[in-house]
Scaffold this motif. Structure first.
Motif, PDB file in Angstrom:
ATOM      1  N   ALA A  87      39.669  49.427  41.620  1.00  0.00           N
ATOM      2  CA  ALA A  87      38.977  48.298  42.255  1.00  0.00           C
ATOM      3  C   ALA A  87      38.104  48.807  43.397  1.00  0.00           C
ATOM      4  O   ALA A  87      38.314  49.899  43.919  1.00  0.00           O
ATOM      5  N   ASP A  90      37.375  46.733  48.998  1.00  0.00           N
ATOM      6  CA  ASP A  90      37.582  45.406  49.583  1.00  0.00           C
ATOM      7  C   ASP A  90      38.226  44.420  48.608  1.00  0.00           C
ATOM      8  O   ASP A  90      38.488  43.278  48.964  1.00  0.00           O
ATOM      9  N   GLU A  91      38.491  44.882  47.366  1.00  0.00           N
ATOM     10  CA  GLU A  91      39.109  44.003  46.367  1.00  0.00           C
ATOM     11  C   GLU A  91      40.488  44.497  45.921  1.00  0.00           C
ATOM     12  O   GLU A  91      41.059  43.965  44.978  1.00  0.00           O
ATOM     13  N   SER A  93      43.388  44.084  47.219  1.00  0.00           N
ATOM     14  CA  SER A  93      44.446  43.076  47.323  1.00  0.00           C
ATOM     15  C   SER A  93      44.294  41.950  46.296  1.00  0.00           C
ATOM     16  O   SER A  93      45.218  41.154  46.126  1.00  0.00           O
ATOM     17  N   ASP A  94      43.177  41.879  45.588  1.00  0.00           N
ATOM     18  CA  ASP A  94      42.945  40.833  44.581  1.00  0.00           C
ATOM     19  C   ASP A  94      43.077  41.436  43.184  1.00  0.00           C
ATOM     20  O   ASP A  94      42.113  41.961  42.631  1.00  0.00           O
ATOM     21  N   VAL A  95      44.282  41.349  42.602  1.00  0.00           N
ATOM     22  CA  VAL A  95      44.541  41.987  41.306  1.00  0.00           C
ATOM     23  C   VAL A  95      43.685  41.413  40.182  1.00  0.00           C
ATOM     24  O   VAL A  95      43.496  42.065  39.155  1.00  0.00           O
ATOM     25  N   THR A  96      43.120  40.241  40.358  1.00  0.00           N
ATOM     26  CA  THR A  96      42.256  39.677  39.319  1.00  0.00           C
ATOM     27  C   THR A  96      40.944  40.454  39.206  1.00  0.00           C
ATOM     28  O   THR A  96      40.225  40.314  38.228  1.00  0.00           O
ATOM     29  N   LYS A  97      40.634  41.269  40.201  1.00  0.00           N
ATOM     30  CA  LYS A  97      39.396  42.056  40.196  1.00  0.00           C
ATOM     31  C   LYS A  97      39.627  43.496  39.739  1.00  0.00           C
ATOM     32  O   LYS A  97      38.700  44.291  39.692  1.00  0.00           O
ATOM     33  N   HIS A  98      40.861  43.840  39.412  1.00  0.00           N
ATOM     34  CA  HIS A  98      41.192  45.222  39.036  1.00  0.00           C
ATOM     35  C   HIS A  98      40.901  45.495  37.566  1.00  0.00           C
ATOM     36  O   HIS A  98      41.111  44.650  36.712  1.00  0.00           O
ATOM     37  N   LYS A 124      35.132  41.823  33.272  1.00  0.00           N
ATOM     38  CA  LYS A 124      34.986  40.913  34.411  1.00  0.00           C
ATOM     39  C   LYS A 124      33.980  41.420  35.453  1.00  0.00           C
ATOM     40  O   LYS A 124      33.628  40.715  36.369  1.00  0.00           O
TER      41      LYS A 124
END
Length: 161
Positions: A87, A90-91, A93-98, A124
């Motif tokens: 990721a 800055d992303e 912590s947001d697993v949906t962006k991994h 994505k």
């Protein structure tokens, strides 16, 4: 049930041992010689303790220690398999962006190792897909050359590949 296809797969055969290949994936001194960003020409290193659940960072090896990519170690089974999330810093912590990268190392013949790198979940983020599709082949060619000859391709060659 439909099987999901990976976004990017690269397979190469390297005249080395699984142990030496694993070391090249773990050792930052070795990595700084072969992991070159094909556009910037600056070497990168992956820094972690490589335990599942630990953070890893893809840092510039130019003294700035700028982190370009980061994630978490998912699996590390020496010298066979390494899996981590991928990721933007800055992303993390947001697993949906991994997305996820897997390195599978198999003894192919007595002198060849098969390395399969699979990078999943890139749909994505089309710009990330474009970047890794251009980056992985050069980086992995450098890895192969480094392990077989002791020297990676010159950074200027990699930067213009």
């Amino acid at each position: 049930m439909e099987t999901k296809k990976p976004d990017f797969v690269y397979v190469t055969y390297i005249a080395t041992t699984p142990e030496k290949l694993w070391q090249a994936l773990m050792d930052t001194d070795m990595m700084a010689q072969w992991w070159v960003n094909p556009k910037a020409g600056c070497a990168r290193v992956n820094v972690s303790d490589w335990k599942p659940g630990s953070l890893w960072e893809h840092r510039r090896a130019d003294g700035s220690d700028i982190v370009d990519i980061a994630g978490k170690v998912i699996e590390a089974i020496a010298p066979k398999r390494l899996v981590y999330s991928w990721a933007r810093p800055d992303e993390v912590s947001d697993v949906t962006k991994h997305s996820q990268v897997s390195f599978d190392i198999d003894q192919y013949t007595d002198k060849l190792v098969k390395l399969t790198v699979t990078h999943d979940d890139l749909a994505k983020d089309p710009s990330m897909l474009s970047g890794v599709s251009g980056g992985w082949p050069t980086v992995l060619s450098n890895l192969k050359t480094f392990l077989e000859t002791g020297q990676a391709l010159p950074h200027t060659v990699a930067a213009h590949a």
